[in-house]
Design an enzyme around this catalytic site. Structure first.
Site, PDB file in Angstrom:
ATOM      1  N   CYS A 140       0.349  25.822  22.774  1.00  0.00           N
ATOM      2  CA  CYS A 140       1.420  26.183  23.693  1.00  0.00           C
ATOM      3  C   CYS A 140       1.444  25.269  24.912  1.00  0.00           C
ATOM      4  CB  CYS A 140       1.230  27.613  24.173  1.00  0.00           C
ATOM      5  SG  CYS A 140       1.038  28.794  22.851  1.00  0.00           S
ATOM      6  N   ARG A 154       2.264  18.662  21.842  1.00  0.00           N
ATOM      7  CA  ARG A 154       1.189  19.637  21.680  1.00  0.00           C
ATOM      8  C   ARG A 154       1.377  20.492  20.427  1.00  0.00           C
ATOM      9  NH1 ARG A 154      -1.356  20.656  26.922  1.00  0.00           N
ATOM     10  NH2 ARG A 154      -1.818  22.796  26.342  1.00  0.00           N
ATOM     11  N   TRP A 205       3.027  28.125  20.233  1.00  0.00           N
ATOM     12  CA  TRP A 205       2.429  27.939  18.907  1.00  0.00           C
ATOM     13  C   TRP A 205       1.858  29.293  18.524  1.00  0.00           C
ATOM     14  CZ3 TRP A 205      -2.922  27.335  17.182  1.00  0.00           C
ATOM     15  CH2 TRP A 205      -3.018  26.806  15.892  1.00  0.00           C
ATOM     16  N   ASN A 264      -0.470  30.878  27.871  1.00  0.00           N
ATOM     17  CA  ASN A 264      -1.235  30.158  26.841  1.00  0.00           C
ATOM     18  C   ASN A 264      -2.545  30.901  26.602  1.00  0.00           C
ATOM     19  OD1 ASN A 264       0.665  28.181  26.822  1.00  0.00           O
ATOM     20  ND2 ASN A 264      -0.624  26.586  27.711  1.00  0.00           N
ATOM     21  N   GLY A 265      -3.051  30.828  25.375  1.00  0.00           N
ATOM     22  CA  GLY A 265      -4.342  31.455  25.085  1.00  0.00           C
ATOM     23  C   GLY A 265      -4.165  32.833  24.483  1.00  0.00           C
ATOM     24  N   GLU A 296     -12.613  11.298   6.886  1.00  0.00           N
ATOM     25  CA  GLU A 296     -11.520  11.158   7.836  1.00  0.00           C
ATOM     26  C   GLU A 296     -10.237  10.717   7.122  1.00  0.00           C
ATOM     27  OE1 GLU A 296     -10.761  12.159  10.521  1.00  0.00           O
ATOM     28  OE2 GLU A 296      -9.236  10.852  11.374  1.00  0.00           O
ATOM     29  N   LYS A 318      -6.580  12.723   7.179  1.00  0.00           N
ATOM     30  CA  LYS A 318      -5.341  12.113   7.653  1.00  0.00           C
ATOM     31  C   LYS A 318      -4.213  12.327   6.650  1.00  0.00           C
ATOM     32  CE  LYS A 318      -5.849  11.094  11.514  1.00  0.00           C
ATOM     33  NZ  LYS A 318      -6.892  11.964  11.624  1.00  0.00           N
ATOM     34  N   GLU A 367      -3.058  16.042   6.514  1.00  0.00           N
ATOM     35  CA  GLU A 367      -2.362  16.637   7.653  1.00  0.00           C
ATOM     36  C   GLU A 367      -0.984  16.051   7.896  1.00  0.00           C
ATOM     37  OE1 GLU A 367      -4.924  14.341  11.145  1.00  0.00           O
ATOM     38  OE2 GLU A 367      -4.071  16.276  11.594  1.00  0.00           O
ATOM     39  N   HIS A 392     -21.656  14.626 -11.073  1.00  0.00           N
ATOM     40  CA  HIS A 392     -22.290  15.945 -11.147  1.00  0.00           C
ATOM     41  C   HIS A 392     -21.255  17.068 -11.235  1.00  0.00           C
ATOM     42  CE1 HIS A 392     -26.225  14.195 -10.648  1.00  0.00           C
ATOM     43  NE2 HIS A 392     -25.739  13.476  -9.651  1.00  0.00           N
ATOM     44  N   LYS A 445      -1.746  19.911  18.562  1.00  0.00           N
ATOM     45  CA  LYS A 445      -2.566  18.810  19.068  1.00  0.00           C
ATOM     46  C   LYS A 445      -3.862  19.318  19.670  1.00  0.00           C
ATOM     47  CE  LYS A 445      -3.523  14.599  20.100  1.00  0.00           C
ATOM     48  NZ  LYS A 445      -4.041  13.795  18.955  1.00  0.00           N
TER      49      LYS A 445
HETATM   50  C1  AGP Z   1      -7.031  15.304  13.626  1.00  0.00           C
HETATM   51  O1  AGP Z   1      -6.051  14.408  13.329  1.00  0.00           O
HETATM   52  C2  AGP Z   1      -6.594  16.586  14.212  1.00  0.00           C
HETATM   53  N1  AGP Z   1      -5.703  16.433  15.268  1.00  0.00           N
HETATM   54  C3  AGP Z   1      -7.750  17.560  14.477  1.00  0.00           C
HETATM   55  O2  AGP Z   1      -8.605  17.569  13.387  1.00  0.00           O
HETATM   56  C4  AGP Z   1      -8.554  17.338  15.778  1.00  0.00           C
HETATM   57  O3  AGP Z   1      -9.370  16.209  15.661  1.00  0.00           O
HETATM   58  C5  AGP Z   1      -9.387  18.603  16.050  1.00  0.00           C
HETATM   59  O4  AGP Z   1      -8.515  19.695  16.224  1.00  0.00           O
HETATM   60  C6  AGP Z   1     -10.275  18.459  17.244  1.00  0.00           C
HETATM   61  O5  AGP Z   1      -9.547  18.231  18.406  1.00  0.00           O
HETATM   62  P1  AGP Z   1     -10.220  17.671  19.713  1.00  0.00           P
HETATM   63  O6  AGP Z   1     -10.710  16.298  19.403  1.00  0.00           O
HETATM   64  O7  AGP Z   1      -9.127  17.683  20.722  1.00  0.00           O
HETATM   65  O8  AGP Z   1     -11.352  18.589  20.042  1.00  0.00           O
END
Ligand code: AGP
Length: 604
Positions: free
Chosen positions: A2, A28, A75, A101-102, A478, A482, A485, A501, A599
């Site tokens: 949010c 965000r 969000w 937020n939260g 990683e 990518k 997502e 295995h 984000k």
């Molecule tokens: C990765 O592309 C994502 N945005 C997500 O996995 C992110 O790395 C994770 O939520 C951790 O966020 P941070 O680095 O802000 O703690």
């Protein structure tokens, strides 16, 4: 996650500012949005499920030239993304409005209490208890006093803004964990969850501390601590270049952020690598702590966790320090064994990830020193850890982390090299070579034009394996995140030697496999694994060190000019990022704001 924005002035058009501010918070991630203005003794409200483009036509119903308002991008956490659940929320009379937020953890009990008192709720959110409580505590007569009463009733980690149309000269802002920043103008002040929201208006700002309640009027910001004492929070000048937060001519923020990596690597290395030594003082961890490290426990989430996996390999191989890496959402509930000799190293781009923050808080309770590798200056993680080092990647707007990840890798490399030197395993050759990375990064990016077509083929698939060994396996982790997502393709990373295995049974004619081979010691072994999947019909995309002597009988080959494998991870990440990016583009996906993701994940 949010986003919050607020405007209070003697005059001015809050509506225009709030909508523009919300646009700057879009990165965000959100699923609904809304704006409330205080006008003629009542709150005027427009809110809608969906993106800001859905909200925009509704703004015609709101008055112009009103100098008090609040806005929000939501969000969903409590209640589905709907028009009614969108913020702002109001009280029964429609004179008080809040954005939040939260999470309010005890909202159900408060909601039952308020309903019993005759309040009418229209949403499923936890947020809506706030305006009703404010109404109950006389918020129309004394908004600040009512907020003080209300925040004593709330449990959870949150931030909120409240306005009353009966007191149209003030916003009251509360910070309990979730960040809030006040932007300081002339005859007008702004409040936001992120400086970017008000940057075009002012660069002067102050950060509210945890527990602060701020009365923000057009000419003043009066802050009280949780205990009610007046507090001074020092204003500072935001030195972010607004251009950094724009796309710079690229189709997406993600592509811009991928391409600017060589530049941010320079920023990250700057002042920290001199000749053949690391400036240890610039890593933020004092000698008194470094000398006591017996073990390192890394905690992080998502991409930052994957950076931690590379960090473990680097610190174990170079410094011979045992390192464990944990996903923060697991770590916080594992009753971990920690002591003053275990350095808890938290990695985070945003510095606001709830699970990572909770892990650090737990570590501190258990007496372990905490050290944060963070991108966002002034973030909660940076402030709540004992020690901090910044990655200097600049604002990362795309939800998919790219430049934040590779700068995390560089910081972890510098740390590993410094710890190695202090333990008698100095590798001055590697330290000297660090400064070659930005130029090598430029070369790698310039050589990757063919990925656009390679991705076109991958874009037609629905499942893909990523394989590698050692650090290449950490990179595979990683790579698969990518593509999941942003391209919405199911992907799985596997240690290449483990395929036989069980998982090898899934390989059939045309199964896509992305193989990463940069580790010279294990290259021959990984080649054997590639041959195993090829023999069963797999279509292989291989990313390999051009210096390796092997022949690569694969379908799509990317050769990278790499230095020592211990310095290569950030370079090898580049084709993985671009492969995911172009695959997502070919599939027509919303690259910068993928569905269901945010984000900054500030809730558990
Ligand atoms: C990765 O592309 C994502 N945005 C997500 O996995 C992110 O790395 C994770 O939520 C951790 O966020 P941070 O680095 O802000 O703690």
């Amino acid at each position: 996650m949010c986003g919050i924005v607020g405007f209070v002035g003697h005059q001015g058009d809050a509506l225009t500012f709030l909508f523009e501010g919300l646009k700057r918070l879009e990165y965000r991630g959100y699923d609904s949005a809304g704006i409330a203005l205080a006008t003629n003794g009542a709150v005027a409200l427009a809110k809608a499920q969906g993106k800001l483009a859905v909200l925009e036509p509704l703004l015609g119903t709101l008055p112009r030239g009103v100098p008090l308002g609040i806005g929000h991008t939501r969000w969903a956490t409590h209640g589905r993304p709907t028009d009614l659940n969108a913020h702002p929320h109001t009280d029964c009379r429609g004179t008080i409005a809040t954005v939040h937020n939260g999470i309010i953890e005890n909202y159900q009990e408060l909601r039952s209490e308020l309903i019993a008192q005759g309040h009418t709720f229209v949403s499923d959110t936890d947020t809506e208890v706030i305006p009703h409580l404010l109404e109950a505590y006389g918020g129309d007569e004394d908004l600040l006093g009512a907020v003080r009463e209300v925040e004593r009733r709330l449990s959870g980690a949150y931030a909120f803004l409240a306005i009353s149309a009966k007191q149209p000269d003030r916003i009251v802002a509360v910070r309990r964990s979730s960040p809030l920043i006040v932007g300081l103008g002339e005859g007008v002040n702004y409040v936001a969850s992120d400086v970017g929201a008000f940057l075009p208006k002012t660069r002067r700002a102050l950060v509210l501390e945890n527990g602060d309640v701020a009365l923000v009027t057009p000419d003043a910001v009066e802050i009280q601590t949780q205990e009610g004492a007046l507090a001074h929070r020092a204003p500072f000048t935001v030195d972010w270049d607004i251009k950094q937060a724009e796309r710079g001519g690229y189709a997406h923020f993600m592509l811009k952020e991928i391409m600017e990596q060589p530049d941010v690597w320079t920023d990250c290395l700057m002042g920290r690598v001199r000749g053949d030594h690391i400036e240890a003082g610039e890593l933020g961890l004092p000698w008194s702590q470094r000398k006591n490290i017996r073990r390192i426990q890394i905690v992080a989430a998502g991409t930052a966790y994957h950076a931690g996996l590379v960090g473990k390999a680097l610190m174990e191989r170079l410094a011979r320090i045992p390192v464990d890496v944990a996903v923060a959402s697991e770590f916080r509930y594992q009753n971990p064994v920690l002591d003053p000799g275990t350095l808890v190293l938290a990695i985070s781009q945003s510095g606001e990830t709830a699970d990572t923050l909770a892990s650090v808080s737990l570590a501190r309770q258990l007496g372990a020193p905490t050290y944060a590798v963070v991108n966002t200056v002034g973030s909660t993680l940076a402030r709540e850890s004992d020690y901090v080092v910044y990655t200097h990647a600049g604002p990362e707007i795309a939800v998919a982390s790219t430049k934040a990840y590779t700068t995390q890798l560089l910081v972890l490399t510098m740390l590993a090299l410094q710890l190695a030197a202090e333990r008698g395993h100095a590798r001055s050759d590697l330290v000297r070579a660090l400064w070659s990375l930005p130029a090598l990064g430029e070369q790698v990016l310039a050589s990757l034009g063919k990925i656009v077509e390679m991705a076109r083929r991958l874009a037609t698939e629905s499942d893909v394996f990523y394989v590698g060994r050692g650090i290449d396996y950490a990179l595979a982790m990683e790579g698969q995140l990518k593509i999941k997502e942003i391209a919405y393709i199911h992907a799985e990373a596997y240690p290449a030697g483990e395929l036989k295995h069980g998982t090898l049974a899934l390989i059939e004619e045309g199964t896509p496999v992305v193989a990463i081979v940069t580790d010279r010691v294990m290259a021959e072994k990984t080649l054997s694994n590639i041959l195993e999947v090829k023999a069963r019909g797999a279509e292989v995309w291989a990313i390999v060190d051009a210096g390796l002597p092997q022949e690569w009988p694969v379908d799509h080959l990317i050769r990278l000019d790499l230095p020592d494998p211990l310095l290569s991870p950030a370079l090898t990440a580049l084709p993985l990022q671009l492969l995911a990016y172009w695959t997502a583009v070919h599939r027509g996906q919303d690259v910068d704001q993928p569905r269901n993701l945010a984000k900054s994940v500030t809730v558990e």
